[in-house]
Design a protein around this motif. Structure first.
Motif, PDB file in Angstrom:
ATOM      1  N   TRP A 250       0.840  -1.185   0.000  1.00 35.07           N
ATOM      2  CA  TRP A 250       0.000   0.000   0.000  1.00 35.07           C
ATOM      3  C   TRP A 250       0.880   1.242   0.000  1.00 35.07           C
ATOM      4  O   TRP A 250       2.000   1.247   0.513  1.00 35.07           O
ATOM      5  N   THR A 252       0.721   5.530   0.560  1.00 38.03           N
ATOM      6  CA  THR A 252       0.006   6.720   1.020  1.00 38.03           C
ATOM      7  C   THR A 252       0.740   7.949   0.503  1.00 38.03           C
ATOM      8  O   THR A 252       1.983   7.942   0.368  1.00 38.03           O
ATOM      9  N   ASN A 266      -5.711  13.544   0.540  1.00 41.62           N
ATOM     10  CA  ASN A 266      -5.074  12.353   1.102  1.00 41.62           C
ATOM     11  C   ASN A 266      -5.447  11.156   0.232  1.00 41.62           C
ATOM     12  O   ASN A 266      -6.629  10.895   0.007  1.00 41.62           O
ATOM     13  N   THR A 268      -4.764   6.974  -0.716  1.00 41.09           N
ATOM     14  CA  THR A 268      -4.226   5.661  -0.370  1.00 41.09           C
ATOM     15  C   THR A 268      -4.513   4.697  -1.512  1.00 41.09           C
ATOM     16  O   THR A 268      -5.655   4.565  -1.955  1.00 41.09           O
ATOM     17  N   ASN A 269      -3.454   4.031  -1.994  1.00 44.08           N
ATOM     18  CA  ASN A 269      -3.586   3.021  -3.042  1.00 44.08           C
ATOM     19  C   ASN A 269      -3.079   1.684  -2.519  1.00 44.08           C
ATOM     20  O   ASN A 269      -2.024   1.620  -1.875  1.00 44.08           O
ATOM     21  N   HIS A 283      -8.479   2.104  -4.131  1.00 45.96           N
ATOM     22  CA  HIS A 283      -8.076   3.515  -4.243  1.00 45.96           C
ATOM     23  C   HIS A 283      -9.018   4.345  -3.397  1.00 45.96           C
ATOM     24  O   HIS A 283     -10.244   4.212  -3.483  1.00 45.96           O
TER      25      HIS A 283
END
Length: 301
Positions: A250, A252, A266, A268-269, A283
């Protein structure tokens, strides 16, 4: 008549005595010269096929005794006894360089610090020069320092099972896939976005608008809608932090949209490793609320 004979006898005796004296002096000089040491320099052939040696006389001002040779099994050249001006003799050993590089002679801490100034392509090229450089360039401490320099210091306590070099490589791969994701958004390529996502029913996507989509088809349709209605966005990605496990990772980060007042976002993947490559499975993007906006929302409430 007697006087003439006496003179002849005296002259003959003088010549004989002179000849004997000269002969004695010549023999004395030859004897001294034969006893004086003759220095020779012997060079032995180092090739196994030829065992011949060449000898030449030293014409220096000193009186050298012994020979100087080369031995394949030793890394030093030993000179034998030599006599100086007053006749004293002593042993002399001249060490020859062993061929060790300067990098080998450094302590590990200095070596690691020196290699930390290289980027990862240079470090990989260095490892392909020779065995000594490969050993230095593959050192775990060097790749750990490079990881902290290029990515993050947050994982200083992490000890990767696969080693820091492999961990750096897989982290670099994840960061590259994450960068590709934002390039696809800039180019608004639906086909590339379809290939990036894992074709599974558990993938999820939450856009900055707050809408949530679940399943591969719904996620791809949401991106198609976004590409049709939005113009190309100039995104700036900062503060990227990646964490990699065996088959999951992951990332960020914060994203900024140029020429827009709202943001930053913000993001996050989440990625999973399947069939030799990394696919996106999640995503999430949301507007980051700064202190002024929080105060404004409290006032409106």
């Amino acid at each position: 008549m007697e006087i003439t004979a006496f003179n002849f006898t005296l002259s003959e005796s003088f010549l004989i005595a002179s000849s004997l004296t000269l002969l004695s002096l010549s023999l004395a000089l030859l004897t001294l010269r034969s006893k004086s040491p003759k220095s020779k320099l012997t060079v032995h052939s180092s090739t196994p096929a030829a065992s011949t040696s060449k000898t030449r006389t030293c014409r220096c001002c000193c009186s050298c005794i012994g020979e100087i040779g080369s031995d394949n099994s030793k890394d030093s050249v030993t000179a034998g006894k030599y006599v100086n001006g007053v006749g004293a003799a002593e042993d002399m050993v001249v060490d020859k360089q062993t061929g060790a590089s300067m990098m080998e002679q450094l302590v590990p801490e200095i070596t690691t610090h020196a290699l930390s100034y290289l980027d990862y392509p240079s470090l990989c090229r260095l490892s392909m020069t020779n065995s000594l450089m490969r050993k230095a360039a593959n050192d775990d401490n060097a790749w750990k320092a490079l990881y902290h320099k290029d990515f993050t210091l947050e994982q200083g306590s992490v000890t990767p099972v696969i080693g820091w070099k492999a961990y750096y490589a897989v982290t670099r791969a994840i960061v590259n896939v994450n960068t590709e994701f934002f390039n696809i958004i800039r180019e608004r390529s639906l086909q590339a976005m379809s290939q990036l996502w894992l074709n599974s029913d558990y993938v999820k996507c939450t856009h900055a608008s707050g809408e949530n989509f679940s399943g591969y088809n719904a996620v791809i349709q949401s991106w198609q809608f976004a590409f049709n209605w939005e113009q190309g966005l100039d995104l700036q990605v900062r503060d990227v932090r990646a964490r990699v496990l065996t088959d999951m990772a992951w990332v960020t980060m914060k994203t900024y949209v140029v020429e827009m007042d709202n943001g930053p976002f913000n993001v996050t993947n989440v990625f999973e490793f399947h069939d030799g490559r990394w696919y996106m499975v999640h995503h999430h993007s949301s507007v980051m609320i700064i202190d002024a906006e929080v105060d404004q929302q409290i006032v409106h409430a």
